[in-house]
Design a protein around this motif. Structure first.
Motif, PDB file in Angstrom:
ATOM      1  N   ILE A  17       0.855  -1.185   0.000  1.00  0.00           N
ATOM      2  CA  ILE A  17       0.000   0.000   0.000  1.00  0.00           C
ATOM      3  C   ILE A  17       0.893   1.237   0.000  1.00  0.00           C
ATOM      4  CG2 ILE A  17      -1.801   1.283   1.218  1.00  0.00           C
ATOM      5  CD1 ILE A  17      -2.631  -1.406   2.488  1.00  0.00           C
ATOM      6  N   HIS A  18       0.980   1.895  -1.136  1.00  0.00           N
ATOM      7  CA  HIS A  18       1.793   3.107  -1.275  1.00  0.00           C
ATOM      8  C   HIS A  18       0.899   4.211  -1.818  1.00  0.00           C
ATOM      9  CE1 HIS A  18       5.346   0.710  -0.563  1.00  0.00           C
ATOM     10  NE2 HIS A  18       4.927  -0.137  -1.487  1.00  0.00           N
ATOM     11  N   PRO A  19       0.588   5.194  -1.008  1.00  0.00           N
ATOM     12  CA  PRO A  19      -0.370   6.219  -1.432  1.00  0.00           C
ATOM     13  C   PRO A  19       0.115   7.036  -2.627  1.00  0.00           C
ATOM     14  CG  PRO A  19       0.591   6.782   0.685  1.00  0.00           C
ATOM     15  CD  PRO A  19       1.055   5.409   0.338  1.00  0.00           C
ATOM     16  N   LEU A  96      -7.406   8.136   1.321  1.00  0.00           N
ATOM     17  CA  LEU A  96      -6.028   8.112   0.832  1.00  0.00           C
ATOM     18  C   LEU A  96      -5.948   8.707  -0.580  1.00  0.00           C
ATOM     19  CD1 LEU A  96      -3.296   7.132   1.892  1.00  0.00           C
ATOM     20  CD2 LEU A  96      -3.719   4.973   0.728  1.00  0.00           C
ATOM     21  N   ARG A 116      -2.925   5.525   5.687  1.00  0.00           N
ATOM     22  CA  ARG A 116      -2.368   4.255   5.195  1.00  0.00           C
ATOM     23  C   ARG A 116      -2.422   3.214   6.309  1.00  0.00           C
ATOM     24  NH1 ARG A 116       3.189   2.383   5.171  1.00  0.00           N
ATOM     25  NH2 ARG A 116       3.424   0.799   3.568  1.00  0.00           N
ATOM     26  N   ASP A 120      -4.560  -0.234   6.321  1.00  0.00           N
ATOM     27  CA  ASP A 120      -3.928  -1.518   6.611  1.00  0.00           C
ATOM     28  C   ASP A 120      -4.638  -2.231   7.761  1.00  0.00           C
ATOM     29  OD1 ASP A 120      -1.841  -3.571   6.501  1.00  0.00           O
ATOM     30  OD2 ASP A 120      -1.281  -2.731   8.455  1.00  0.00           O
TER      31      ASP A 120
END
Length: 173
Positions: A17-19, A96, A116, A120
Motif C-alpha cells: 500500500i503506497h499512497p 487516501l 495508510r 492496513d
C-alpha cells in the motif's frame, strides 16, 4: 472454506500500500469485495434453501445435513465482519486517494501515513476474519466427515466356537 482463505490471501499487504504510487490497492479491494460478496451470498442462499427443503421434506433433512447447514450459517458471521472491514477499507482508500491528489498542506505526510495505517488495519481485520471463517469451516467439515465415517469393525475378543455338525450320523454312534 478454501475460497475464503484465497480471498484473504489476495488482499494487499501493508508493504503493497503506497499512497503516492500507482498501486492497485483499490482494484484489489474491489476484486476481494466482489468475490467475498459472492461467497457471502452463497452462504445465505444455501442456508435459506436448506431451511425451505427441511420444511417441505422433513424426513429427508438428516442430522448431518442440519449440522452442515449450521456450519455454513456460523461461517456467515466472520465473513460478514470481513465484508464490513473491507467496507471500512474502501472508505480509508477513498481518503487516501483524496490526500494523494490534494495540494500538500502542513501535516500532509502525517495524514497520509495515518490513513495508510488505518487502511492496513481494516485489511488486516478482514484477513483475520476470513482466515477464522475458513478454519471454522475446515474444522466443521472434518468433524462432520469423521462422524459420517463407518465405524471400524471391532476385533474379536473370543475365539470362534466351531459349529455343531448338522449331520445325523455324528450323534448316534
Amino acid at each position: 472454506m478454501n475460497e475464503l482463505a484465497n480471498v484473504a490471501d489476495r488482499l494487499p499487504l501493508v508493504t503493497q500500500i503506497h499512497p503516492t504510487s500507482r498501486s492497485s490497492t483499490t482494484e484489489d479491494l474491489e476484486d476481494a469485495i466482489r468475490d467475498l460478496t459472492s461467497h457471502f451470498t452463497y452462504l445465505a442462499y444455501t442456508v435459506a434453501t436448506r431451511d425451505r427443503q427441511a420444511r417441505r421434506y422433513p424426513r429427508r433433512h438428516t442430522a448431518q445435513l442440519r449440522e452442515g447447514t449450521t456450519a455454513l450459517a456460523r461461517a456467515a458471521a466472520p465473513t460478514g465482519r470481513a465484508l464490513a472491514a473491507l467496507g471500512e477499507a474502501v472508505n480509508a482508500a477513498g481518503r487516501l486517494h483524496h490526500l494523494t491528489h490534494s495540494p500538500t498542506e502542513p501535516g500532509h505526510a502525517e495524514d497520509l501515513l495515518h490513513t495508510r495505517n488505518v487502511l492496513d488495519g481494516h485489511i488486516t481485520r478482514a484477513r483475520t476474519h476470513l482466515f477464522a471463517a475458513a478454519r471454522q469451516l475446515r474444522a466443521d467439515a472434518h468433524r462432520l466427515l469423521t462422524a459420517q465415517a463407518p465405524a471400524a469393525p471391532s476385533a474379536l475378543t473370543t475365539l470362534p466356537v466351531p459349529a455343531a455338525s448338522a449331520s445325523p450320523r455324528g450323534h448316534g454312534r
